[in-house]
Design a protein around this motif. Structure first.
Motif, PDB file in Angstrom:
ATOM      1  N   ASN A   5       0.801  -1.466   0.144  1.00 11.28           N
ATOM      2  CA  ASN A   5       0.124   0.133   0.162  1.00 11.28           C
ATOM      3  C   ASN A   5       0.518   1.303   0.422  1.00 11.28           C
ATOM      4  O   ASN A   5       1.996   1.563   1.125  1.00 11.28           O
ATOM      5  CB  ASN A   5      -1.359   0.346   1.380  1.00 11.28           C
ATOM      6  CG  ASN A   5      -1.849  -1.196   0.802  1.00 11.28           C
ATOM      7  OD1 ASN A   5      -2.792  -1.309   0.662  1.00 11.28           O
ATOM      8  ND2 ASN A   5      -1.998  -1.460   2.786  1.00 11.28           N
ATOM      9  N   HIS A   6       0.495   2.277  -0.786  1.00 12.69           N
ATOM     10  CA  HIS A   6       1.271   3.428  -1.093  1.00 12.69           C
ATOM     11  C   HIS A   6      -0.025   4.364  -1.173  1.00 12.69           C
ATOM     12  O   HIS A   6      -0.624   4.370  -1.906  1.00 12.69           O
ATOM     13  CB  HIS A   6       2.482   3.891  -2.534  1.00 12.69           C
ATOM     14  CG  HIS A   6       3.580   2.681  -1.768  1.00 12.69           C
ATOM     15  ND1 HIS A   6       4.015   2.776  -0.758  1.00 12.69           N
ATOM     16  CD2 HIS A   6       3.850   1.791  -2.318  1.00 12.69           C
ATOM     17  CE1 HIS A   6       5.118   1.883  -0.624  1.00 12.69           C
ATOM     18  NE2 HIS A   6       4.534   1.020  -2.254  1.00 12.69           N
ATOM     19  N   SER A   7       0.258   5.968  -0.724  1.00 14.49           N
ATOM     20  CA  SER A   7       0.081   7.227  -1.140  1.00 14.49           C
ATOM     21  C   SER A   7       0.976   8.030  -1.492  1.00 14.49           C
ATOM     22  O   SER A   7       1.892   8.216  -0.400  1.00 14.49           O
ATOM     23  CB  SER A   7      -0.949   7.361   0.392  1.00 14.49           C
ATOM     24  OG  SER A   7      -0.700   8.030   0.740  1.00 14.49           O
ATOM     25  N   VAL A   8       0.741   8.973  -1.800  1.00 15.15           N
ATOM     26  CA  VAL A   8       1.560   9.899  -3.013  1.00 15.15           C
ATOM     27  C   VAL A   8       0.035  11.305  -3.245  1.00 15.15           C
ATOM     28  O   VAL A   8      -0.222  10.834  -3.952  1.00 15.15           O
ATOM     29  CB  VAL A   8       1.962   9.958  -3.768  1.00 15.15           C
ATOM     30  CG1 VAL A   8       1.281   8.729  -5.192  1.00 15.15           C
ATOM     31  CG2 VAL A   8       3.584  10.393  -3.901  1.00 15.15           C
ATOM     32  N   TYR A  96      -3.989   6.340  -3.923  1.00 13.24           N
ATOM     33  CA  TYR A  96      -4.120   5.409  -3.287  1.00 13.24           C
ATOM     34  C   TYR A  96      -3.718   4.072  -4.367  1.00 13.24           C
ATOM     35  O   TYR A  96      -4.484   4.119  -4.835  1.00 13.24           O
ATOM     36  CB  TYR A  96      -5.512   5.510  -2.432  1.00 13.24           C
ATOM     37  CG  TYR A  96      -5.732   6.353  -0.763  1.00 13.24           C
ATOM     38  CD1 TYR A  96      -4.680   6.523   0.058  1.00 13.24           C
ATOM     39  CD2 TYR A  96      -5.926   7.822  -1.503  1.00 13.24           C
ATOM     40  CE1 TYR A  96      -4.832   7.366   0.865  1.00 13.24           C
ATOM     41  CE2 TYR A  96      -6.187   8.160  -0.148  1.00 13.24           C
ATOM     42  CZ  TYR A  96      -5.170   8.383   0.712  1.00 13.24           C
ATOM     43  OH  TYR A  96      -5.853   9.529   1.835  1.00 13.24           O
ATOM     44  N   PHE A  97      -2.778   3.391  -3.901  1.00 10.69           N
ATOM     45  CA  PHE A  97      -2.518   2.473  -4.526  1.00 10.69           C
ATOM     46  C   PHE A  97      -2.395   1.411  -3.293  1.00 10.69           C
ATOM     47  O   PHE A  97      -2.124   1.467  -2.405  1.00 10.69           O
ATOM     48  CB  PHE A  97      -0.571   3.059  -4.602  1.00 10.69           C
ATOM     49  CG  PHE A  97      -0.058   1.647  -5.536  1.00 10.69           C
ATOM     50  CD1 PHE A  97      -0.253   1.519  -6.998  1.00 10.69           C
ATOM     51  CD2 PHE A  97       0.204   0.452  -4.522  1.00 10.69           C
ATOM     52  CE1 PHE A  97       0.352   0.671  -6.854  1.00 10.69           C
ATOM     53  CE2 PHE A  97       1.037  -0.634  -5.275  1.00 10.69           C
ATOM     54  CZ  PHE A  97       1.233  -1.204  -6.674  1.00 10.69           C
ATOM     55  N   ALA A  98      -2.546   0.177  -4.141  1.00  9.77           N
ATOM     56  CA  ALA A  98      -2.699  -0.925  -3.276  1.00  9.77           C
ATOM     57  C   ALA A  98      -2.680  -2.101  -4.473  1.00  9.77           C
ATOM     58  O   ALA A  98      -2.931  -2.213  -5.644  1.00  9.77           O
ATOM     59  CB  ALA A  98      -3.865  -1.503  -2.756  1.00  9.77           C
ATOM     60  N   ALA A 117       7.028   2.186  -4.727  1.00 12.44           N
ATOM     61  CA  ALA A 117       7.208   3.819  -4.374  1.00 12.44           C
ATOM     62  C   ALA A 117       7.998   4.016  -4.978  1.00 12.44           C
ATOM     63  O   ALA A 117       7.662   5.560  -5.735  1.00 12.44           O
ATOM     64  CB  ALA A 117       7.636   3.759  -2.583  1.00 12.44           C
ATOM     65  N   LEU A 120       6.218   5.433  -8.578  1.00 15.01           N
ATOM     66  CA  LEU A 120       4.997   5.767  -8.243  1.00 15.01           C
ATOM     67  C   LEU A 120       5.913   7.361  -7.795  1.00 15.01           C
ATOM     68  O   LEU A 120       5.323   8.573  -7.653  1.00 15.01           O
ATOM     69  CB  LEU A 120       4.271   6.157  -6.789  1.00 15.01           C
ATOM     70  CG  LEU A 120       3.396   4.087  -6.845  1.00 15.01           C
ATOM     71  CD1 LEU A 120       2.931   3.717  -5.427  1.00 15.01           C
ATOM     72  CD2 LEU A 120       1.518   4.446  -8.093  1.00 15.01           C
TER      73      LEU A 120
END
Lengths: 139, 139
Positions: A5-8, A96-98, A117, A120
């Motif tokens: 999971n990442h957010s940017v 939001y990435f998953a 990461a 992104l």
């Protein structure tokens, strides 16, 4: 099951971000220059990295969300899903990435989490500065 | 339970990487300049980011592995553990990072996964190029 999971946050528009996730030109600007296939729902996008890579079936593609299922690639990726959700943010948009459905938190899982990461961040640079670092420029 | 997992290869020595994880000078060179406390096993390291931050109790610290438990900070971090494992690699060393014990894959979990990635890249830059981007230089 494990996930990445990442957010940017990105200083860009909703439309430009969606374009980067739903067109071959966009995807090849931040993930891999070796992108081909079709980005329509039900079709398959082929991402290559010097020979090996991933085939993604497009399960969903709308103005707020893109969902792929991995149908070819490394064993650990087969059947996993990659999801991008876009929301508005005071600085532009937040992504939001998953990447879900990993069977275990393997060494490859660790590797892919860091690589996602960096790609992104490549997407962020592409949209904010005009140039990302897609494969083979990812260093 | 959810985790954040990353790995990163660094062109440096085992000793230099361990030093970066087990000394206040090292930690303040890649994570946050506002690092204080003691890095001995059983002691507490305080990491601050302009006021808020985390207190980590050092559970393990040897030449191959460092383990902290979060004893103060945001609710979602309390009781979670942060682990660094170092192994040799043909290009130098590889660091396996794991932040385990998250109750859910929350929005904050997404945020922290990306932030850990960027700080681990800061650690890589510190060791390979001589300068990282610890808070407040993390952009």
């Amino acid at each position: 099951m494990a996930s990445v999971n990442h957010s940017v946050v990105m200083s860009t528009t909703h439309d430009k971000l969606i374009n980067s996730l739903t067109t071959l030109q966009g995807l090849s600007s931040w993930w891999t220059k070796e992108t081909s296939g079709s980005t329509n729902v039900g079709d398959v996008i082929e991402f290559r990295f010097g020979g090996s890579g991933f085939d993604m079936k497009v399960l969903k593609s709308n103005e707020n969300s893109v969902l792929w299922e991995v149908i070819a690639g490394p064993d650990e990726w087969i059947g996993t899903r990659v999801n991008f959700d876009i929301r508005n943010h005071e600085k532009g948009v937040i992504l939001y990435f998953a990447h879900t459905g990993w069977e275990e938190e393997s060494e490859f899982h660790h590797h892919c989490s860091m690589k996602w990461a960096t790609f992104l961040l490549s997407l962020k640079d592409y949209l904010e500065k005009g140039a990302g670092k897609p494969y083979p420029d990812d260093g």
